[in-house]
Each structure stands twice: as structure tokens, then as C-alpha cells.
Design an enzyme around this catalytic site. Structure first.
Site, PDB file in Angstrom:
ATOM      1  N   HIS A  85       0.775  -1.216  -0.213  1.00 58.72           N
ATOM      2  CA  HIS A  85      -0.187   0.201   0.092  1.00 58.72           C
ATOM      3  C   HIS A  85       0.874   1.221  -0.130  1.00 58.72           C
ATOM      4  O   HIS A  85       2.202   1.598   0.723  1.00 58.72           O
ATOM      5  CB  HIS A  85      -0.594  -0.322   1.394  1.00 58.72           C
ATOM      6  CG  HIS A  85      -0.498   0.426   2.595  1.00 58.72           C
ATOM      7  ND1 HIS A  85      -0.529   1.328   3.488  1.00 58.72           N
ATOM      8  CD2 HIS A  85       0.225  -0.758   3.301  1.00 58.72           C
ATOM      9  CE1 HIS A  85       0.460   0.825   4.539  1.00 58.72           C
ATOM     10  NE2 HIS A  85       0.325  -0.234   4.440  1.00 58.72           N
ATOM     11  N   ASP A  87      -0.441   4.784   1.489  1.00 55.56           N
ATOM     12  CA  ASP A  87      -1.371   5.615   2.059  1.00 55.56           C
ATOM     13  C   ASP A  87      -0.228   4.956   2.989  1.00 55.56           C
ATOM     14  O   ASP A  87      -0.016   4.441   3.929  1.00 55.56           O
ATOM     15  CB  ASP A  87      -2.784   5.395   2.199  1.00 55.56           C
ATOM     16  CG  ASP A  87      -2.806   3.674   2.575  1.00 55.56           C
ATOM     17  OD1 ASP A  87      -2.841   2.995   2.704  1.00 55.56           O
ATOM     18  OD2 ASP A  87      -3.832   3.769   3.467  1.00 55.56           O
ATOM     19  N   ASP A 118       6.043   1.466   6.164  1.00 51.81           N
ATOM     20  CA  ASP A 118       4.699   0.941   5.930  1.00 51.81           C
ATOM     21  C   ASP A 118       3.721   1.787   5.250  1.00 51.81           C
ATOM     22  O   ASP A 118       3.677   2.751   5.349  1.00 51.81           O
ATOM     23  CB  ASP A 118       4.141   0.929   7.884  1.00 51.81           C
ATOM     24  CG  ASP A 118       2.952   0.302   8.067  1.00 51.81           C
ATOM     25  OD1 ASP A 118       2.120   0.198   6.753  1.00 51.81           O
ATOM     26  OD2 ASP A 118       2.371   0.395   8.772  1.00 51.81           O
ATOM     27  N   GLU A 152      -5.440   0.780   2.766  1.00 51.88           N
ATOM     28  CA  GLU A 152      -4.765   0.297   3.614  1.00 51.88           C
ATOM     29  C   GLU A 152      -4.770   0.611   5.434  1.00 51.88           C
ATOM     30  O   GLU A 152      -5.222   0.033   6.011  1.00 51.88           O
ATOM     31  CB  GLU A 152      -3.652  -1.053   3.320  1.00 51.88           C
ATOM     32  CG  GLU A 152      -2.405  -1.843   4.616  1.00 51.88           C
ATOM     33  CD  GLU A 152      -2.081  -1.537   5.564  1.00 51.88           C
ATOM     34  OE1 GLU A 152      -2.884  -2.599   7.138  1.00 51.88           O
ATOM     35  OE2 GLU A 152      -2.021  -0.907   6.094  1.00 51.88           O
ATOM     36  N   GLU A 153      -4.756   1.613   5.251  1.00 45.76           N
ATOM     37  CA  GLU A 153      -4.396   2.567   7.024  1.00 45.76           C
ATOM     38  C   GLU A 153      -6.043   2.681   7.348  1.00 45.76           C
ATOM     39  O   GLU A 153      -6.237   2.903   8.326  1.00 45.76           O
ATOM     40  CB  GLU A 153      -3.611   3.617   6.654  1.00 45.76           C
ATOM     41  CG  GLU A 153      -2.628   3.223   6.228  1.00 45.76           C
ATOM     42  CD  GLU A 153      -1.397   2.124   7.694  1.00 45.76           C
ATOM     43  OE1 GLU A 153      -2.611   1.276   8.490  1.00 45.76           O
ATOM     44  OE2 GLU A 153      -0.193   2.221   7.258  1.00 45.76           O
ATOM     45  N   ASP A 179       4.001  -6.278   4.219  1.00 46.85           N
ATOM     46  CA  ASP A 179       3.727  -4.908   4.787  1.00 46.85           C
ATOM     47  C   ASP A 179       4.051  -5.157   5.685  1.00 46.85           C
ATOM     48  O   ASP A 179       3.350  -5.425   6.879  1.00 46.85           O
ATOM     49  CB  ASP A 179       2.132  -4.854   4.827  1.00 46.85           C
ATOM     50  CG  ASP A 179       1.314  -3.772   5.085  1.00 46.85           C
ATOM     51  OD1 ASP A 179       2.298  -2.417   5.360  1.00 46.85           O
ATOM     52  OD2 ASP A 179       0.263  -3.277   4.839  1.00 46.85           O
TER      53      ASP A 179
HETATM   54 ZN    ZN Z   1       0.540  -0.796   5.891  1.00 44.31          ZN
END
Ligand code: ZN
Length: 354
Positions: A85, A87, A118, A152-153, A179
Site C-alpha cells: 500500500h 497510503d 509501512d 490499507e490504513e 507489509d
Molecule cells: Zn501497512
């Protein structure tokens, strides 16, 4: 693969420069003020894949776009689906950052920036390793499919819809998700499971407006006091979760599992020193690694209510709010846990507060 190693070494400065460029984009998916930046990060990934000669596209969703990329077909080779991801989480509180979250800085060989681990760093690794193959041997030795999302967040709601719609095109022999993290420097790890989550926001309402505590204090329930009590009821003093039925569906850890975790040689003292905590705390009868990896949790992530300004203000606040999440382990049903949590909080709320 000597030529690939040479390519990686020869280009590492540029890779880092490009990564920093990626990290400079404040792609905060939770905050609508950053919607354009989130899209800019998607376009960044898209153009990185395109530059490798991969078929790449931005797939629009109800929310932030998903970047899909595919390497040219290699007959007979396995297909690897890479998920990541672009974001990031909100960077607050900003004053806690040594250097600003979106001005990446290298200190002691580490890159410090929001999203560095991340998940922009990992996504970038998967792109640049493919680049090394393409630029030295002409192609990657497998069929690569990239699914890099931007939500994702914030719960990945549109990813599910995308996966369903694209089911056939996404067929793969193996899916790789980076991730996650390494076990330690120089100790790569294959993560074979992560805990799930239930997230909720609880608002307690008392009087229709803030009241004077000298006039009404002691006579009606104070929503902040009530919320504190309800939150306190989630655990006993030893840290064991008290929500009825919470542990019902979880199979106990086998001795073999416990032994395997213990055999990893987790450096607990070093870990605590890193995070600045003097002693571990959690479910009795479990090791720190078991608590972190294979046991469920219930945590308050934020709390709001009452007067927050400087100096005293003697009120009975009208409301109080908490964000609560539970990390879940196999066999726990998110729906069942959410219901049990709600019921437990309701039962631990005094009269006059809803
Ligand atoms: Zn992540």
C-alpha cells in the site's frame, strides 16, 4: 546473479533518492484534505511500474485508486502477486518527530519518514528488485502482478470489491505481502499470519450541554467518569480481558507453538529499552512475544471529552468519546467480538448516560 547484485549496488544512491521522493508525498488516506496527495502517490507507483515496461494502470474505486501492474508474460513461469500500500497513517503528534514526517532524513543509515517502513519502503523494494532484473537480464524470471492500494490504513474496504471484480486476472501461484517487518537486523522473516482487528468508536452522552460542576456535580453521571469506568471494566488488574465470551473460540497454544516462539530468542530487554518501557505488561501466563503475536487484545487508541484548554474549567462535560480496537486471532469472529464489546460497555455504564 552477480550482475543483479552489481546493478543494485551501482544504483543504490538513485534508489534511495527515488524512495525519498515517494516518502515526501503526504499520502494520508484517513484525512480528506490529503486526497490529491494520496492520488499523487498512486501515480508515483504507477509511473515506476510503467518505466519497467509493465502494463500498469490506476484502477478507480469509491475511494482512493488501486495501482495494478503486470510484467510481460513469461511462459511456464510461476505467477507472483505482490501486495502493498502507498497510503500512510496520519503523522500526529507532529511535535514528537525529530525531523518532519514528510521530509525524509537519513540518520545512522536509517531513513526516517512517515511510511518508510509501512509500507512505502517495502513496496519500493519489490519495484526496484524487478527493475534490477529487467535492466540486467531483460525480464523478471516470474510473472509479476502488483496490487498496491491506497486504503490499507483506513480498512481496505474498496480492496475487497476490487479483488472480487478482478478475481480472474489476479490468479497467482503465490501472494507476497511485505507489509510486515524483519525479526531483527540481518534476520529476515516470513510472516505467516497477522492478527485481525475490530475497530469502534464509543460516544457517551450525558446532559444536553456542559454543566457547572459546582451546581450539578455529584448529582448526575459525568460522561467522562462513566467512560473511564467502562474502559476500566475491559480488563482486570492483571491485564486479562473481561469481555464475556471474548476467549471462547480461541484454541489454546500448543506446546510446539510455544516452543517455536521461545526458540526465536526474542530480546525482551532490548525491545523494551528501544520503546522506552520499564516492564512488560499483559495477559498473565503468556510471554511478551505470545502477547504481541498470537493473543488477542483490546486497546483504547484515543479518548476525548471535557475541557482540554489551559487551566481549570469546572464542568460536567456533555459527552465523552473513545476509539477502541481489538486485535483478533484465528477463530474469533469480528462480528461476535464487536457485539460482545458493545454489550459489555453498555452494561458497565451508569444510569443517565447513553
Ligand atoms: Zn501497512
Amino acid at each position: 546473479m552477480p550482475q543483479i547484485d552489481e546493478y543494485l549496488a551501482a544504483n543504490s544512491d538513485r534508489f534511495v533518492r527515488e524512495l525519498l521522493e515517494f516518502l515526501r508525498i503526504p499520502s494520508i488516506s484517513a484525512d480528506s484534505r490529503f486526497k490529491d496527495d494520496v492520488r499523487r502517490a498512486a501515480k508515483f507507483v504507477h509511473s515506476q511500474l510503467e518505466r519497467l515496461g509493465f502494463a500498469s494502470q490506476l484502477v478507480e474505486t469509491e475511494g482512493h485508486p488501486i495501482v495494478y501492474g503486470q510484467s510481460p508474460q513469461v511462459e511456464g513461469a510461476p505467477t507472483v502477486l505482490v501486495y502493498g500500500h502507498y497510503d500512510v497513517q496520519p503523522p500526529d503528534p507532529l511535535n514528537e518527530w525529530v525531523t518532519p514526517p514528510f521530509e525524509p532524513t537519513i540518520r545512522d543509515g536509517y531513513v526516517f519518514a512517515r511510511g518508510a517502513t509501512d509500507d512505502k519502503g517495502q513496496v519500493f523494494t519489490h519495484i526496484k528488485s524487478a527493475e534490477a532484473w529487467v535492466k540486467t537480464t531483460g525480464q523478471v524470471p516470474v510473472n509479476l502482478k502488483y496490487v498496491i492500494e491506497g486504503e490499507e490504513e483506513v480498512g481496505s474496504n474498496n480492496l475487497e470489491i476490487f479483488l472480487e471484480k478482478w478475481r480472474d486476472r489476479l490468479q497467482a501461484d503465490v501472494a507476497v505481502i511485505s507489509d510486515t517487518s524483519q525479526f531483527g537486523p540481518g534476520r529476515p522473516a516470513i510472516t505467516h499470519g497477522l492478527r485481525g482487528i475490530v475497530a469502534c468508536e464509543v460516544t457517551l452522552r450525558g446532559p444536553k450541554q456542559d454543566l457547572h460542576s459546582g451546581i450539578f456535580g455529584g448529582a448526575i453521571a459525568n460522561p467522562v467518569n462513566a467512560l473511564a469506568r467502562a474502559i476500566a471494566s475491559l480488563h482486570d488488574a492483571s491485564g486479562r480481558i473481561q469481555i464475556p465470551g471474548f476467549f471462547d473460540d480461541i484454541p489454546p497454544l500448543t506446546d510446539a507453538e510455544r516452543q517455536r516462539l521461545a526458540a526465536l530468542g526474542f530480546d525482551e530487554a532490548g525491545c523494551l529499552a528501544d520503546i522506552g518501557v520499564s516492564a512488560p505488561f499483559g495477559e498473565p501466563g503468556c510471554t511478551t512475544l505470545e502477547r504481541r503475536w498470537v493473543r488477542p487484545t483490546c486497546d483504547v487508541n484515543g479518548i476525548q471529552g471535557g475541557y482540554q484548554g489551559e487551566g481549570p474549567k469546572t464542568i460536567i462535560p456533555a459527552w465523552a468519546r473513545a476509539k477502541i480496537t481489538c486485535r483478533l486471532v484465528p477463530n474469533q469472529s469480528p462480528e461476535k467480538v464487536a457485539l460482545a464489546l458493545e454489550q459489555h460497555l453498555r452494561e458497565n455504564c451508569p444510569p443517565g448516560v447513553t
